[in-house]
Motif scaffolding. Structure first.
Motif, mmCIF file in Angstrom:
data_model
loop_
_atom_site.group_PDB
_atom_site.id
_atom_site.type_symbol
_atom_site.label_atom_id
_atom_site.label_comp_id
_atom_site.label_asym_id
_atom_site.label_seq_id
_atom_site.Cartn_x
_atom_site.Cartn_y
_atom_site.Cartn_z
ATOM 1 N N ARG B 8 0.864 -1.180 0.000
ATOM 2 C CA ARG B 8 0.000 0.000 0.000
ATOM 3 C C ARG B 8 0.896 1.224 0.000
ATOM 4 N NH1 ARG B 8 -3.640 -0.295 5.039
ATOM 5 N NH2 ARG B 8 -4.531 1.554 4.054
ATOM 6 N N SER B 33 6.271 3.588 -0.350
ATOM 7 C CA SER B 33 5.529 2.970 0.754
ATOM 8 C C SER B 33 6.268 3.281 2.045
ATOM 9 C CB SER B 33 5.452 1.454 0.530
ATOM 10 O OG SER B 33 5.035 0.822 1.709
ATOM 11 N N GLU B 35 6.844 3.189 5.984
ATOM 12 C CA GLU B 35 6.622 2.389 7.186
ATOM 13 C C GLU B 35 5.943 3.221 8.272
ATOM 14 O OE1 GLU B 35 9.582 -0.092 10.257
ATOM 15 O OE2 GLU B 35 10.363 1.407 8.869
ATOM 16 N N ARG B 36 4.975 2.630 8.966
ATOM 17 C CA ARG B 36 4.342 3.297 10.103
ATOM 18 C C ARG B 36 4.616 2.447 11.338
ATOM 19 N NH1 ARG B 36 2.463 8.196 10.412
ATOM 20 N NH2 ARG B 36 0.473 7.645 11.349
ATOM 21 N N PHE B 38 4.329 2.100 15.660
ATOM 22 C CA PHE B 38 3.665 2.628 16.854
ATOM 23 C C PHE B 38 4.726 2.913 17.906
ATOM 24 C CE2 PHE B 38 1.195 2.329 20.832
ATOM 25 C CZ PHE B 38 0.274 3.329 20.547
ATOM 26 N N TRP B 45 1.603 7.021 16.354
ATOM 27 C CA TRP B 45 2.175 6.401 15.168
ATOM 28 C C TRP B 45 3.142 7.382 14.522
ATOM 29 C CZ3 TRP B 45 1.405 1.421 13.577
ATOM 30 C CH2 TRP B 45 0.381 0.716 14.217
ATOM 31 N N ASN B 49 11.094 4.382 7.502
ATOM 32 C CA ASN B 49 11.738 4.324 6.184
ATOM 33 C C ASN B 49 10.698 4.255 5.060
ATOM 34 O OD1 ASN B 49 14.237 3.680 4.508
ATOM 35 N ND2 ASN B 49 12.980 1.882 4.059
ATOM 36 N N ASN B 51 10.071 2.680 1.334
ATOM 37 C CA ASN B 51 10.491 1.779 0.253
ATOM 38 C C ASN B 51 10.051 2.366 -1.081
ATOM 39 O OD1 ASN B 51 11.491 -0.075 2.088
ATOM 40 N ND2 ASN B 51 9.749 -1.470 1.945
ATOM 41 N N TRP B 52 10.962 2.355 -2.076
ATOM 42 C CA TRP B 52 10.639 2.859 -3.405
ATOM 43 C C TRP B 52 10.652 1.731 -4.426
ATOM 44 C CZ3 TRP B 52 8.736 7.555 -3.832
ATOM 45 C CH2 TRP B 52 9.036 8.487 -2.827
ATOM 46 N N PHE B 53 9.610 1.666 -5.251
ATOM 47 C CA PHE B 53 9.480 0.632 -6.270
ATOM 48 C C PHE B 53 9.125 1.268 -7.622
ATOM 49 C CE2 PHE B 53 7.805 -0.992 -2.241
ATOM 50 C CZ PHE B 53 8.511 -2.160 -2.065
ATOM 51 N N MET C 1 0.642 -2.151 7.550
ATOM 52 C CA MET C 1 1.011 -3.471 7.026
ATOM 53 C C MET C 1 2.502 -3.534 6.749
ATOM 54 S SD MET C 1 -0.696 -5.428 3.872
ATOM 55 C CE MET C 1 0.248 -4.421 2.745
ATOM 56 N N ASN C 2 3.046 -2.431 6.243
ATOM 57 C CA ASN C 2 4.501 -2.310 6.178
ATOM 58 C C ASN C 2 5.193 -3.345 5.310
ATOM 59 O OD1 ASN C 2 4.268 -0.169 7.901
ATOM 60 N ND2 ASN C 2 4.806 -1.331 9.729
ATOM 61 N N ASP C 3 4.642 -3.629 4.122
ATOM 62 C CA ASP C 3 5.359 -4.420 3.113
ATOM 63 C C ASP C 3 5.830 -5.776 3.617
ATOM 64 O OD1 ASP C 3 4.860 -2.084 1.852
ATOM 65 O OD2 ASP C 3 6.932 -1.507 1.559
ATOM 66 N N LYS C 82 12.619 -3.934 3.670
ATOM 67 C CA LYS C 82 13.155 -2.598 3.933
ATOM 68 C C LYS C 82 14.205 -2.303 2.874
ATOM 69 C CE LYS C 82 14.525 0.062 8.016
ATOM 70 N NZ LYS C 82 14.746 -0.053 9.473
ATOM 71 N N LEU C 83 13.876 -1.436 1.922
ATOM 72 C CA LEU C 83 14.791 -1.039 0.859
ATOM 73 C C LEU C 83 15.401 0.299 1.228
ATOM 74 C CD1 LEU C 83 12.457 -1.866 -2.168
ATOM 75 C CD2 LEU C 83 14.236 -3.320 -1.214
ATOM 76 N N GLN C 85 18.570 3.340 0.655
ATOM 77 C CA GLN C 85 19.580 3.903 -0.238
ATOM 78 C C GLN C 85 20.281 5.031 0.481
ATOM 79 O OE1 GLN C 85 17.716 4.550 -4.324
ATOM 80 N NE2 GLN C 85 15.978 3.935 -3.067
#
Lengths: 122, 122, 122, 122
Positions: B8, B33, B35-36, B38, B45, B49, B51-53, C1-3, C82-83, C85
């Motif tokens: 997501r 995406s 990261e969240r 708690f 919250w 980090n 993440n890039w896709f 959800m965090n990938d 966790k990606l 850079q």
């Protein structure tokens, strides 16, 4: 981790929307997901078993489902699987639920015009 | 299984649509995406980090993404993770791709008007 | 959800175990996951791209990995992708990590004698 | 995609091994997966609902499960969810199955001595 699952399927009921006594908005609908298997002998894809779920959503997600998702549409559902069983007056019942974290229309099957309505925070 | 992932995130680029020499329609976009986590100490919250896709889609899905998904929108992406690395003229490159099986707007963040356009078969 | 991702692959390094300044045990190893595609023309499965990850584990899981997992073995890894850079002295670096929630030997490839050692709580 | 799921749980039965009329080895067992929720009011993790599955495995994986997995152990199961319902003599039955792609002991809870026995190909 709690049995997180992603299901692609079709909406098999109208959307039922409600509000809990505590004031939280909810939506729910039936979701069917039909297995597709590649039949190597005949070199074609064929339908297999259909999994049936009751999808439950809360708060912002519930509200947006209520005004966006219709019976017959194709959707992606991400959430936690909850299989429950109980007995009532000598009969056994069961339910296969997904408590949704995210729901969206499956753009493999159509186009969508998206309008941001919320900040999306819980 | 091939490293299937559900992400997501938010669309961080315009959509790039094209056609392969063989005539297959394609679409791609950048997905972030975040990261969240708690934070129990402060009971809130917080962001972690990102993440890039690069998301890549083909055929019907590519076409519907091209006319539905815009930069800045929140989406659900289901697909196969593909991490690639290569060297060119003494420099090292890498790419974090998701070959999409399904993409949809995340209804946690807004509403969508969906119109079925295809039979959805590959 | 965090990938969250589940990867089946092979352990491509020795296990590196350590302890953080705060006293938390850690283990890490390199994981390779090679795509398998069905080549319909030749009716066989063939190897595709290999995804490379650094798997990081903490506490009880780290300890049990340290005394159970060896280079060359086949494993299942469940965790958060966790990606990252970063730039250092004009060069760009990247890392593809999985922060593991669970790791186990893949019984498709061998048998295992399991001995319970911990209560499993975090 | 066919409703792929990763479940961490405990083996709640002995392993049942058999051979199909066609000569394929099979193993099955009951798997329980109990939800863990963080109770923010009391700042502790508590147990929630337990999902129950029948896990089914075939070929090499079935054989290695038969000689490795015992009742009471903690395992990781990756596979395809199959929810079935049927009627027999006026009564309704249902089954929640996972057709396993991979099974392994969960090293959060113990250590394992792994011995490679097969080439792992199907």
């Amino acid at each position: 981790m709690n049995d997180l699952i992603t299901v692609r399927g079709f909406v098999a009921s109208e959307i039922t929307s409600s509000t809990t006594p505590g004031g939280t908005g909810t939506s729910s609908f039936r979701l069917g997901s039909t297995e597709r298997r590649f039949d190597r002998k005949n070199n074609i894809w064929v339908d297999g078993n259909t999994n049936w779920f009751t999808v439950q959503a809360f708060r912002y997600l519930a509200g947006n489902i209520g005004c966006s998702v219709k019976k017959g549409q194709r959707v992606i559902v991400v959430g936690r699987l909850k299989l429950r069983q109980w007995e009532h007056e000598g009969k056994f019942y069961h339910a296969s639920e997904i408590v949704a974290e995210a729901v969206g229309h499956d753009l493999m099957w159509g186009s969508a015009n998206f309008i941001r309505t919320t900040s999306g925070t819980n």
